[in-house]
Design an enzyme around this catalytic site. Structure first.
Site, PDB file in Angstrom:
ATOM      1  N   ASP A   1      -2.512   7.867  -1.353  1.00 18.69           N
ATOM      2  CA  ASP A   1      -1.979   7.061  -0.214  1.00 18.69           C
ATOM      3  C   ASP A   1      -0.309   7.773  -0.073  1.00 18.69           C
ATOM      4  OD1 ASP A   1      -0.362   6.057  -2.469  1.00 18.69           O
ATOM      5  OD2 ASP A   1      -0.861   3.932  -1.845  1.00 18.69           O
TER       6      ASP A   1
ATOM      7  N   ARG B   1       2.447  -6.772   2.300  1.00 21.76           N
ATOM      8  CA  ARG B   1       3.693  -6.119   1.789  1.00 21.76           C
ATOM      9  C   ARG B   1       4.087  -5.378   2.926  1.00 21.76           C
ATOM     10  NH1 ARG B   1       2.741  -1.015  -2.555  1.00 21.76           N
ATOM     11  NH2 ARG B   1       1.429  -0.268  -1.208  1.00 21.76           N
TER      12      ARG B   1
HETATM   13  C1  LIG Z   1       0.265   3.484  -4.809  1.00 22.88           C
HETATM   14  C2  LIG Z   1      -0.047   2.241  -4.249  1.00 22.88           C
HETATM   15  O1  LIG Z   1       0.498   1.768  -3.172  1.00 22.88           O
HETATM   16  S1  LIG Z   1      -1.734   1.641  -4.156  1.00 22.88           S
HETATM   17  C3  LIG Z   1      -1.826   0.533  -2.952  1.00 22.88           C
HETATM   18  C4  LIG Z   1      -2.292   1.172  -1.778  1.00 22.88           C
HETATM   19  N1  LIG Z   1      -3.593   1.780  -1.788  1.00 22.88           N
HETATM   20  C5  LIG Z   1      -4.621   0.929  -1.405  1.00 22.88           C
HETATM   21  O2  LIG Z   1      -4.573  -0.174  -1.123  1.00 22.88           O
HETATM   22  C6  LIG Z   1      -5.918   1.588  -1.601  1.00 22.88           C
HETATM   23  C7  LIG Z   1      -6.857   1.038  -0.547  1.00 22.88           C
HETATM   24  N2  LIG Z   1      -8.186   1.515  -0.748  1.00 22.88           N
HETATM   25  C8  LIG Z   1      -8.709   2.158   0.359  1.00 22.88           C
HETATM   26  O3  LIG Z   1      -8.114   2.294   1.304  1.00 22.88           O
HETATM   27  C9  LIG Z   1     -10.270   2.916   0.045  1.00 22.88           C
HETATM   28  O4  LIG Z   1     -10.666   2.153  -0.804  1.00 22.88           O
HETATM   29  C10 LIG Z   1     -10.322   4.410   0.004  1.00 22.88           C
HETATM   30  C11 LIG Z   1      -9.840   4.981   1.245  1.00 22.88           C
HETATM   31  C12 LIG Z   1      -9.516   4.520  -1.272  1.00 22.88           C
HETATM   32  C13 LIG Z   1     -11.686   4.707  -0.267  1.00 22.88           C
HETATM   33  O5  LIG Z   1     -12.299   4.194   0.941  1.00 22.88           O
HETATM   34  P1  LIG Z   1     -13.695   4.387   1.375  1.00 22.88           P
HETATM   35  O6  LIG Z   1     -14.186   5.831   1.511  1.00 22.88           O
HETATM   36  O7  LIG Z   1     -14.117   3.782   2.808  1.00 22.88           O
HETATM   37  O8  LIG Z   1     -14.773   3.696   0.166  1.00 22.88           O
HETATM   38  P2  LIG Z   1     -16.115   3.502   0.406  1.00 22.88           P
HETATM   39  O9  LIG Z   1     -16.781   4.031   1.527  1.00 22.88           O
HETATM   40  O10 LIG Z   1     -16.454   3.306  -0.839  1.00 22.88           O
HETATM   41  O11 LIG Z   1     -16.093   1.889   0.757  1.00 22.88           O
HETATM   42  C14 LIG Z   1     -17.184   1.017   0.647  1.00 22.88           C
HETATM   43  C15 LIG Z   1     -17.025  -0.274   1.275  1.00 22.88           C
HETATM   44  O12 LIG Z   1     -15.710  -0.950   0.672  1.00 22.88           O
HETATM   45  C16 LIG Z   1     -14.459  -1.305   1.629  1.00 22.88           C
HETATM   46  N3  LIG Z   1     -13.248  -0.986   0.873  1.00 22.88           N
HETATM   47  C17 LIG Z   1     -13.006   0.111   0.188  1.00 22.88           C
HETATM   48  N4  LIG Z   1     -11.638  -0.123  -0.135  1.00 22.88           N
HETATM   49  C18 LIG Z   1     -11.122  -1.428   0.374  1.00 22.88           C
HETATM   50  C19 LIG Z   1     -10.118  -2.230  -0.116  1.00 22.88           C
HETATM   51  N5  LIG Z   1      -9.209  -1.611  -0.932  1.00 22.88           N
HETATM   52  N6  LIG Z   1     -10.066  -3.468   0.690  1.00 22.88           N
HETATM   53  C20 LIG Z   1     -11.216  -3.831   1.166  1.00 22.88           C
HETATM   54  N7  LIG Z   1     -12.415  -3.056   1.436  1.00 22.88           N
HETATM   55  C21 LIG Z   1     -12.440  -1.900   0.963  1.00 22.88           C
HETATM   56  C22 LIG Z   1     -14.895  -0.283   2.618  1.00 22.88           C
HETATM   57  O13 LIG Z   1     -14.181  -0.723   3.936  1.00 22.88           O
HETATM   58  C23 LIG Z   1     -16.369  -0.340   2.816  1.00 22.88           C
HETATM   59  O14 LIG Z   1     -16.632  -1.307   3.605  1.00 22.88           O
HETATM   60  P3  LIG Z   1     -18.120  -1.394   4.504  1.00 22.88           P
HETATM   61  O15 LIG Z   1     -19.402  -0.979   3.334  1.00 22.88           O
HETATM   62  O16 LIG Z   1     -18.152  -2.674   5.103  1.00 22.88           O
HETATM   63  O17 LIG Z   1     -18.150  -0.314   5.524  1.00 22.88           O
HETATM   64  O1  LIG Z   2       2.924   1.022  -4.614  1.00 23.21           O
HETATM   65  C1  LIG Z   2       2.653   1.192  -5.634  1.00 23.21           C
HETATM   66  C2  LIG Z   2       2.769   2.435  -6.161  1.00 23.21           C
HETATM   67  O2  LIG Z   2       2.305   2.792  -7.112  1.00 23.21           O
HETATM   68  O3  LIG Z   2       3.689   3.192  -5.669  1.00 23.21           O
HETATM   69 MG   LIG Z   3       4.512   2.033  -3.554  1.00 22.90          MG
END
Ligand SMILES: CC(=O)SCCNC(=O)CCNC(=O)[C@H](O)C(C)(C)COP(=O)(O)OP(=O)(O)OC[C@H]1O[C@@H](n2cnc3c(N)ncnc32)[C@H](O)[C@@H]1OP(=O)(O)O
Ligand SMILES: O=CC(=O)O
Ligand SMILES: [Mg+2]
Length: 559
Positions: A466, A185
């Protein structure tokens, strides 16, 4: 890739060129630091390609951004949006279709999303999902290091050379099955990448992200059985989709790749774009990989675009669910439109994430995710998003049970008839409460504090927050003050009240935060945004200078 003073990049098949490298590179500067790894990605040939993109398309990009301003002025007068009369023929013509799904994109029932830091990339690719949206946008703070290292990480991941060790923990790509299809993205058209300038102007963040990923990986991805696939965020009109299509054509011609190899899934996440869904697919036509319901930015856009209109004042954020009339109408129209045109209709992101220390609360959160996925699959979506690897099994279970086929494009939703009034139906039950105000303040402050430290996605109160979710919170606060909205406790939300609560929440957050936190900076900016006066088009643009230290005096990297 090597370069010479006159480089064609590839002799066979290219249509554009030869390119005089020295001439193109004149007045191109890289202002971010480079090391051996990043220099490999941002090599001279890649920079030439980016400069060509900039010089060809930046004028149109800026003109399109100006169109947004003109449209906003109309909405500020109280005008509403409607389907465009000039593109009625596109909407009514039943004969045209998008392309069949590209390799690796036929079944995309569960897509994980997340920023492009190395650990997250490995964890996402190892998750039990079909596709992975590697995000340079809503979940990434666009520091130079994040953006350029994200490109390095994806480059390495595509070549399966991304394994690394962090402390005692080894991060290794799994080898027991095919990895999920990668989709990048890029940043939206409004953002710039200040660390690269062409003719004295910063390059667009979209062109930078798109171009680097494409130039370095397109051929490799095709050789590995997929292709250069993208998510395209925050567009506001079909003309902006046309610009992407032109970029795709030039890029493919430039390296001699067949047109139609690139695929773009467009996030319908602005209210003006909801009135141009057919037209957006039409513009991208052979490059279309469907549409996605970007619900959070969509709510943000509804508030932003109609912020001067008292009829659009919404209750607490938690009341603006996917089943309120305007959100339900948007989902239905998106699915109907996509399936009529033979492309994917992707669902979106439930904000709940796993709660580790409270089994009961976790179960409730996971039930919320399950219910959201069930609603999506029943409505006809072809797939959905998860924010965390632990949520993949929930989405898989729901989609596997209710979607036995790789997608449900055969579900035509002829029963659905959505009007402009439906898309603009703000009949949303709920109240504005002091708790809702404080939650919005905490989310805005908490998100900005993380972003200012280079973290683009943070957990707050067990929800994923986010750039898009934080914008909803910021815009609600602005709107409530602007219109002097009443709270359920009998108060009027005005500037003094908002600032008092902002002050209290900042103090509270700061008290519990480690030294060196950025809450004061966050609060300084947030205070300008919640008083119903100034309203920045995007928080990320407002804050961008805080995470860059580029100035006229910054020395350019030696190319
Ligand atoms: C509105 C929108 O645009 S939605 C799309 C954009 N938003 C996203 O993509 C959300 C992505 N998610 C994240 O960044 C995270 O899940 C968070 C920040 C919400 C929470 O993260 P954390 O507090 O680190 O979660 P947590 O401690 O439970 O993570 C456990 C493990 O999973 C991994 N993990 C968590 N989320 C993700 C993910 N989305 N992708 C890959 N790995 C992940 C962490 O890196 C961690 O790895 P580790 O055990 O090797 O250290
Ligand atoms: O990118 C996704 C959203 O919900 O905004
Ligand atoms: Mg968006």
């Amino acid at each position: 890739m090597s370069h010479s003073a006159t480089s064609t990049l590839r002799e066979a098949g290219h249509k554009i060129g030869p390119v005089n490298v020295d001439q193109v590179l004149k007045d191109v500067n890289i202002l971010g630091s480079l090391d051996d790894k990043t220099r490999k990605i941002l090599n001279k040939d890649a920079i030439v390609f980016l400069a060509v993109l900039h010089r060809t398309f930046n004028g149109t990009r800026k003109a399109l951004l100006q169109r947004r301003v003109i449209r906003q002025a109309e909405l500020d007068k109280g005008n509403l949006l409607d389907f465009l009369p000039e593109t009625k023929h596109v909407r009514e013509n039943d004969a045209w279709r998008g392309p069949p799904p590209a390799p690796g994109l036929v079944d995309r029932r569960t897509e994980i999303t997340g920023p492009t830091d190395r650990k997250m990339v490995v964890n996402a690719l190892n998750a039990d999902v079909w596709t992975y949206m590697a995000d340079f946008e809503d979940s990434s703070a666009p520091t130079w290091d994040n953006m350029i290292n994200g490109q390095v990480n994806l480059y390495d991941a595509i070549r399966k050379q991304v394994d690394f060790k962090q402390g005692e923990k080894e991060y290794k790509l799994r080898t027991d099955r095919k990895l999920p299809t990668l989709i990048a993205r890029a940043r939206g058209w409004h953002l710039e990448e200040k660390h690269m300038t062409v003719d004295g102007e910063p390059i667009s963040g979209s062109l930078f992200d798109f171009g680097l990923y494409f130039f370095n990986n397109a051929e490799e991805l095709v050789n590995r059985g997929t292709g250069p696939y993208y998510y395209l965020p925050k567009m506001e009109s079909h003309l902006e989709a046309r610009l992407w299509n032109d970029v795709f054509n030039l890029a493919q011609d430039y390296i001699g790749m067949r047109r139609g190899t690139i695929r773009g899934t467009v996030l319908i996440e602005t209210i003006p774009a909801a009135f141009e869904m057919d037209e957006i697919i039409y513009e991208l036509r052979d490059h279309s990989a469907g549409l996605n319901c970007g619900r959070w930015d969509y709510i943000f856009s509804v508030i932003k675009r109609f912020r001067q209109n008292p009829d659009f004042v919404l209750p607490d954020r938690s009341s603006v669910t996917m089943t309120v009339p305007f959100m339900d109408a948007y989902v239905k129209l998106l699915i109907k439109t996509c399936h009529r045109r033979g492309v994917h209709a992707m669902g979106g992101m439930a904000a709940q994430i796993p709660i580790k220390n409270d089994a009961e609360a976790n179960e409730k959160a996971m039930d919320g995710v399950r219910a959201d996925k069930l609603r999506e699959v029943r409505a006809g979506h072809d797939g959905t998003w998860v924010a965390h690897p632990a949520l993949a099994s929930i989405a898989n279970e729901v989609f596997n049970t209710h979607m036995p086929t790789p997608n449900q494009m055969h579900v035509r939703r002829e029963d659905v008839h959505i009007t402009a009034n439906d898309l603009l139906n703000m009949n949303v039950p709920g109240k504005i409460t002091e708790e809702g105000i404080r939650k919005n303040l905490n989310i805005g402050l908490g998100y900005m504090e993380g972003w200012l430290r280079g973290v683009g996605c943070v957990p707050i109160n067990y929800l994923m927050e986010d750039a898009a979710t934080a914008e909803v919170s910021r815009s609600q606060l602005w709107q409530w003050v602007k219109h002097g909205a009443p709270t359920s406790e009998g108060k009027k939300v005005d500037k003094a009240y908002a600032l008092r609560l902002l002050h209290e929440q900042t103090e509270e957050l700061e008290k519990n935060a480690p030294k060196g936190n950025k809450y004061q900076v966050a609060a300084k900016y947030f205070a300008t945004q919640v008083t119903g006066e100034d309203y920045a088009e995007f928080l990320t643009s407002l804050l961008y200078n805080e995470i860059t230290n580029v100035s006229d005096k910054t020395p350019a990297a030696k190319l």
